[in-house]
Structure formats: structure tokens, C-alpha cells
Design an enzyme around this catalytic site. Structure first.
Site, PDB file in Angstrom:
ATOM      1  N   SER A 135       0.853  -1.186   0.000  1.00  0.00           N
ATOM      2  CA  SER A 135       0.000   0.000   0.000  1.00  0.00           C
ATOM      3  C   SER A 135       0.891   1.238   0.000  1.00  0.00           C
ATOM      4  O   SER A 135       1.735   1.395   0.881  1.00  0.00           O
ATOM      5  CB  SER A 135      -0.881  -0.037   1.249  1.00  0.00           C
ATOM      6  OG  SER A 135      -1.663   1.125   1.355  1.00  0.00           O
ATOM      7  N   LYS A 161      -1.127  -0.910  -4.360  1.00  0.00           N
ATOM      8  CA  LYS A 161      -2.343  -0.155  -3.985  1.00  0.00           C
ATOM      9  C   LYS A 161      -1.934   1.290  -3.751  1.00  0.00           C
ATOM     10  O   LYS A 161      -1.005   1.551  -2.988  1.00  0.00           O
ATOM     11  CB  LYS A 161      -2.947  -0.779  -2.733  1.00  0.00           C
ATOM     12  CG  LYS A 161      -3.912   0.098  -1.947  1.00  0.00           C
ATOM     13  CD  LYS A 161      -4.677  -0.723  -0.929  1.00  0.00           C
ATOM     14  CE  LYS A 161      -4.777  -0.039   0.411  1.00  0.00           C
ATOM     15  NZ  LYS A 161      -5.542  -0.827   1.407  1.00  0.00           N
ATOM     16  N   LYS A 163      -2.997   4.953  -2.316  1.00  0.00           N
ATOM     17  CA  LYS A 163      -3.942   5.714  -1.511  1.00  0.00           C
ATOM     18  C   LYS A 163      -4.368   6.924  -2.330  1.00  0.00           C
ATOM     19  O   LYS A 163      -3.516   7.579  -2.969  1.00  0.00           O
ATOM     20  CB  LYS A 163      -3.265   6.158  -0.219  1.00  0.00           C
ATOM     21  CG  LYS A 163      -3.003   5.005   0.746  1.00  0.00           C
ATOM     22  CD  LYS A 163      -4.309   4.446   1.281  1.00  0.00           C
ATOM     23  CE  LYS A 163      -4.083   3.514   2.455  1.00  0.00           C
ATOM     24  NZ  LYS A 163      -5.351   3.073   3.061  1.00  0.00           N
ATOM     25  N   ASP A 189      -7.290   3.010  -2.839  1.00  0.00           N
ATOM     26  CA  ASP A 189      -8.020   3.037  -1.566  1.00  0.00           C
ATOM     27  C   ASP A 189      -8.264   4.479  -1.153  1.00  0.00           C
ATOM     28  O   ASP A 189      -7.310   5.245  -0.955  1.00  0.00           O
ATOM     29  CB  ASP A 189      -7.193   2.310  -0.489  1.00  0.00           C
ATOM     30  CG  ASP A 189      -7.917   2.197   0.843  1.00  0.00           C
ATOM     31  OD1 ASP A 189      -9.088   2.626   0.936  1.00  0.00           O
ATOM     32  OD2 ASP A 189      -7.306   1.664   1.794  1.00  0.00           O
ATOM     33  N   GLU A 214     -11.315   0.825  -3.315  1.00  0.00           N
ATOM     34  CA  GLU A 214     -11.597   0.464  -1.923  1.00  0.00           C
ATOM     35  C   GLU A 214     -12.206   1.638  -1.155  1.00  0.00           C
ATOM     36  O   GLU A 214     -11.671   2.745  -1.179  1.00  0.00           O
ATOM     37  CB  GLU A 214     -10.273   0.012  -1.276  1.00  0.00           C
ATOM     38  CG  GLU A 214     -10.380  -0.429   0.162  1.00  0.00           C
ATOM     39  CD  GLU A 214      -9.015  -0.919   0.689  1.00  0.00           C
ATOM     40  OE1 GLU A 214      -8.083  -1.137  -0.106  1.00  0.00           O
ATOM     41  OE2 GLU A 214      -8.902  -1.069   1.919  1.00  0.00           O
ATOM     42  N   ASP A 239     -13.842  -1.866   3.016  1.00  0.00           N
ATOM     43  CA  ASP A 239     -12.912  -2.080   4.124  1.00  0.00           C
ATOM     44  C   ASP A 239     -13.624  -1.622   5.407  1.00  0.00           C
ATOM     45  O   ASP A 239     -14.273  -2.430   6.101  1.00  0.00           O
ATOM     46  CB  ASP A 239     -11.615  -1.296   3.845  1.00  0.00           C
ATOM     47  CG  ASP A 239     -10.628  -1.268   5.003  1.00  0.00           C
ATOM     48  OD1 ASP A 239     -10.912  -1.856   6.059  1.00  0.00           O
ATOM     49  OD2 ASP A 239      -9.549  -0.649   4.868  1.00  0.00           O
ATOM     50  N   LYS A 263      -9.985  -7.660   7.478  1.00  0.00           N
ATOM     51  CA  LYS A 263      -9.076  -7.320   8.571  1.00  0.00           C
ATOM     52  C   LYS A 263      -9.685  -7.922   9.825  1.00  0.00           C
ATOM     53  O   LYS A 263     -10.797  -7.544  10.231  1.00  0.00           O
ATOM     54  CB  LYS A 263      -8.959  -5.808   8.746  1.00  0.00           C
ATOM     55  CG  LYS A 263      -8.220  -5.092   7.624  1.00  0.00           C
ATOM     56  CD  LYS A 263      -8.204  -3.587   7.840  1.00  0.00           C
ATOM     57  CE  LYS A 263      -7.473  -2.886   6.692  1.00  0.00           C
ATOM     58  NZ  LYS A 263      -7.700  -1.415   6.710  1.00  0.00           N
ATOM     59  N   GLY A 291      -4.254  -4.680   5.898  1.00  0.00           N
ATOM     60  CA  GLY A 291      -3.179  -4.478   6.866  1.00  0.00           C
ATOM     61  C   GLY A 291      -3.425  -3.228   7.674  1.00  0.00           C
ATOM     62  O   GLY A 291      -4.111  -2.301   7.225  1.00  0.00           O
TER      63      GLY A 291
HETATM   64  O1  SMG Z   1      -0.427  -2.614   6.838  1.00  0.00           O
HETATM   65  O2  SMG Z   1       0.403  -2.245   4.859  1.00  0.00           O
HETATM   66  C1  SMG Z   1      -0.354  -1.974   5.778  1.00  0.00           C
HETATM   67  C2  SMG Z   1      -1.268  -0.783   5.611  1.00  0.00           C
HETATM   68  C3  SMG Z   1      -2.263  -1.020   4.537  1.00  0.00           C
HETATM   69  O3  SMG Z   1      -3.305   0.831   3.518  1.00  0.00           O
HETATM   70  C4  SMG Z   1      -3.286   0.079   4.470  1.00  0.00           C
HETATM   71  N1  SMG Z   1      -4.146   0.175   5.491  1.00  0.00           N
HETATM   72  O4  SMG Z   1      -7.375   1.489   4.826  1.00  0.00           O
HETATM   73  O5  SMG Z   1      -6.490  -0.327   4.233  1.00  0.00           O
HETATM   74  C5  SMG Z   1      -6.414   0.736   4.829  1.00  0.00           C
HETATM   75  C6  SMG Z   1      -5.180   1.155   5.582  1.00  0.00           C
HETATM   76  C7  SMG Z   1      -5.502   1.412   7.016  1.00  0.00           C
HETATM   77  C8  SMG Z   1      -4.373   1.829   7.851  1.00  0.00           C
HETATM   78  S1  SMG Z   1      -3.752   3.356   7.409  1.00  0.00           S
HETATM   79  C9  SMG Z   1      -2.797   3.899   8.700  1.00  0.00           C
HETATM   80 MG    MG Z   2      -8.474   0.434   3.340  1.00  0.00          MG
END
Ligand code: SMG
Ligand code: MG
Length: 368
Positions: A135, A161, A163, A189, A214, A239, A263, A291
Site C-alpha cells: 500500500s 495499492k 492511496k 483506496d 476500496e 474495508d 481485517k 493491513g
Molecule cells: O499494513 O500495509 C499496511 C497498511 C495497509 O493501507 C493500508 N491500510 O485502509 O487499508 C487501509 C489502511 C488502514 C491503515 S492506514 C494507517
Molecule cells: Mg483500506
């Protein structure tokens, strides 16, 4: 098995690079760890709640409070403790799923260790390694993003992925597609940064052949997601909205999503995550493991979960060095774009004692 007490331990781990999402920037991970001590064995759980309630309503201090005041005492009262008993004994507490999940994982780890049984096999895993995605946070510029993506691809990550948020969506996606080609497995996402009024704009993503979009809308807005999904070719994945197996089945049922990010912390634990897996796999809904910037402890459990057969897409289960210079456990390393599923009893990993001490910011013992 009977609970002797629970240790609530806070550890602080600096991230190798700040991680920016639509809801804020993480520089360090302030993690709540749960160590369950029983008359048979000890086990570890990691709470995925962040220090501040930006991703979800839960946050680490709140999780510690509900654990010490309600969840640990209720679990300590169970005479014959087993993994399912944690969820049953704490069902009277509304919400607080991330706190419940951490305690359940600690008890589950202890219980599996007492039986010398690995988590992955107990959950029903069918693989000994899982494909790793990564991510990639919001950056200050597109060239900076392209460098970051190139470095991750060089390391072997099998899926990217990005953001996204309003103002950082079509242009970075177009640039990544142009530079790395149409074969790259790519998804985005939004962490709930858009509204239904953005549907026309988000349809602009359709030409990039993304695996999924996402959580574009608010976590409570299943009906909005269903409406948006009808207006997009890109599959919507949820999510934040998915808080249980039933929520996943309902979301798919009303057309709010076609794919689910799993998750365990968000749904209240690995047992509920397994129920979600079974229900969604039965419906043919593609799953992947999300994650929460976990340390090696939480990562070990996530990798075990991701090895179940219904996890048909690469997850946000990256190697330790994507997050931390020094992980709490022996590092998870990428091999041909995959992470190995731990094979030892329980979650299969332990904190390295000296590192754990060095990174600990507080320890509290909650007696049974
Ligand atoms: O653990 O690699 C990881 C983070 C993956 O993008 C990620 N998580 O919305 O999916 C999500 C985010 C939530 C945590 S962001 C601090
Ligand atoms: Mg997410």
C-alpha cells in the site's frame, strides 16, 4: 485452560517513511500489545487500533480501557477457557471489535501453543506462502510516487495499492499505468474520502483497468456504495464498512461491493474473519487480507489468515522492512513476491526480548 492475567503493553515503532492517507499521516506506530498468561501457556495479540480515532472510532487508549475494565475481567471469569469463549464472554460489550480481537488472538495463541498447533492449519490454510501487495501512501508529487512504486516493484511486490483522495486520484493512477504498463495489478483506496456527488469523477478511474476501488464513501453508507457501484465499471471493495461476516454478506447482497478487504481486527477477531471467509468464499466473493501497519506479531496472524483458499487476491501483507527498520519479531522477508506462512505453534513468532524492552513505552498487568 484458565486466565492468570493479561499484560497490556505499549510499544512505539518509527515507520521507515511517513504513511499518508486521506485521513492523516502516520509517522510512528504506537501499538497496544496484549499478552495472555494462562495456567497452560502464554500468547500474544496485537491491537490494530491506531493512537488516534481517524481510520475507525477505536483508538489504542480506548482499547486499553475497555480491555482492563470489561473484556479481561469477563474472560478471566471463564472456567474452561478456549478460543470461542472470548467472543462469547465479551459479547455483552457493544462494539470495541479491535480490542476484542486483540484479546481473542492472545488467548487463541496461548491455546494453540498449549496444543502445539499452528494457527494457519487450525484456521484451514491451504498454502505455505502468500502473495504480497504493498500500500503506497499519498505523496507530494507524481515523480516521487513513481520512484516509490518502482522501488517496491524492484523488491518483488506483486500488486500495488495507491492511496487516493480528492486532488490525488486520476493523475497518479494515470502516471503509474503509463510508466508500469497495463499488466501491473493496481488498485486504489480512498478511506471514505468521497461522496456520491463524486460518482462522475470516480468513473474516470474506469479506463485504468483497476482491480478495485476500496472504500470510496463513508463507512455507514452501504446504500450509497450500492448506488456508486452501479455507476462504475471498476469493482467496489469495502474495508471500513465491513464489521462482521454478516455485514460482508449484506454488503455483497445489496450490491455495495463485489470484493471484501478482510481485517480480523475490524471484524472482532480471527474467528469472525474465518466465518466471513467461509460465507464469502461460498458466494464466490474475492477476498484479500488488509493491513494495519502491524508488527511481526499481528503480521504473523494475518499471513496465516491470508493462506486460506478464499483469499484469491494479493493482500496488504508486506515485508517487515516496508514498515520498520527493526520489527518486534524476526523480520518477515519477501521471497519472489511472497511471505512465508509461519509454521510454529500458535502465531508461530515471538517478540525478540531485547527489542521488545527497548521499544516498550508502558506495561500494565491486569490480574484475573
Ligand atoms: O499494513 O500495509 C499496511 C497498511 C495497509 O493501507 C493500508 N491500510 O485502509 O487499508 C487501509 C489502511 C488502514 C491503515 S492506514 C494507517
Ligand atoms: Mg483500506
Amino acid at each position: 485452560m484458565k486466565l492468570t492475567g493479561v499484560e497490556l503493553r505499549r510499544v512505539a515503532l518509527p515507520l521507515v517513511t511517513p504513511f499518508r492517507t486521506s485521513f492523516g499521516v502516520e509517522q510512528d506506530r504506537d501499538v497496544l500489545l496484549v499478552r495472555a498468561v494462562t495456567d497452560h501457556a502464554e500468547g500474544w495479540g496485537e491491537c490494530v487500533a491506531a493512537a488516534e480515532p481517524r481510520y475507525s472510532s477505536e483508538y489504542a487508549d480506548g482499547a486499553a480501557d475497555v480491555l482492563r475494565r470489561f473484556l479481561v475481567p469477563a474472560t478471566a471469569a471463564v472456567a474452561e477457557l478456549h478460543p470461542e469463549a472470548v467472543g462469547q464472554a465479551t459479547a455483552f460489550v457493544k462494539g470495541h471489535r479491535m480490542a476484542k480481537a486483540a484479546l481473542e488472538l492472545a488467548v487463541l495463541d496461548a491455546w494453540l501453543r498449549s496444543r502445539d498447533e499452528p494457527l494457519a492449519g487450525w484456521l484451514g490454510a491451504t498454502r505455505d506462502r502468500v502473495p504480497a501487495g504493498v500500500s503506497v501512501g499519498i505523496m507530494d508529487s507524481v515523480p516521487e510516487l513513481l520512484d516509490a512504486v518502482a522501488a517496491y516493484l524492484d523488491q518483488g511486490y506483486l500488486r500495488i495499492k495507491l492511496k487516493v483522495e480528492p486532488g490525488w486520484d486520476l493523475a497518479p493512477v494515470a502516471a503509474v499505468r503509463e510508466r508500469f504498463g497495463d499488466d501491473l495489478l493496481l488498485q486504489v483506496d480512498a478511506n471514505a474520502a468521497y461522496t456520491l456527488a463524486d460518482a462522475g469523477h470516480l468513473a474516470g478511474l474506469d479506463r485504468f483497468g483497476l482491480l478495485l476501488l476500496e472504500q470510496p464513501l463513508d463507512e455507514d453508507d452501504l446504500v450509497g456504495h450500492a448506488e456508486l457501484a452501479r455507476r462504475l465499471a471498476t469493482p467496489v471493495c469495502l474495508d471500513e464498512s465491513i464489521t462482521s461476516a454478516k455485514a460482508a454478506v449484506d454488503a455483497v447482497g445489496i450490491g455495495a461491493c463485489r470484493i471484501v478487504n478482510v481485517k480480523a481486527g475490524r471484524v472482532g477477531g480471527y474467528l469472525e474473519a474465518k466465518r466471513l471467509h467461509d460465507a464469502c468464499a461460498g458466494l464466490g466473493v474475492p477476498l484479500w487480507c488488509g493491513g494495519m501497519l502491524e508488527t511481526g506479531l499481528g503480521r504473523a496472524a494475518n499471513v496465516a489468515l491470508a493462506a486460506l483458499p478464499g483469499f484469491t487476491l494479493p493482500g496488504d501483507t508486506s515485508a517487515s522492512d516496508r514498515y520498520y527498520r527493526q520489527d518486534l519479531t524476526a523480520p518477515f522477508v519477501l521471497s519472489e513476491g511472497h511471505l512465508a506462512v509461519p509454521s510454529g505453534p500458535g502465531i508461530g513468532v515471538e517478540p525478540v526480548a531485547e527489542i521488545l524492552e527497548e521499544l516498550t513505552t508502558s506495561v500494565e498487568w491486569v490480574p484475573a
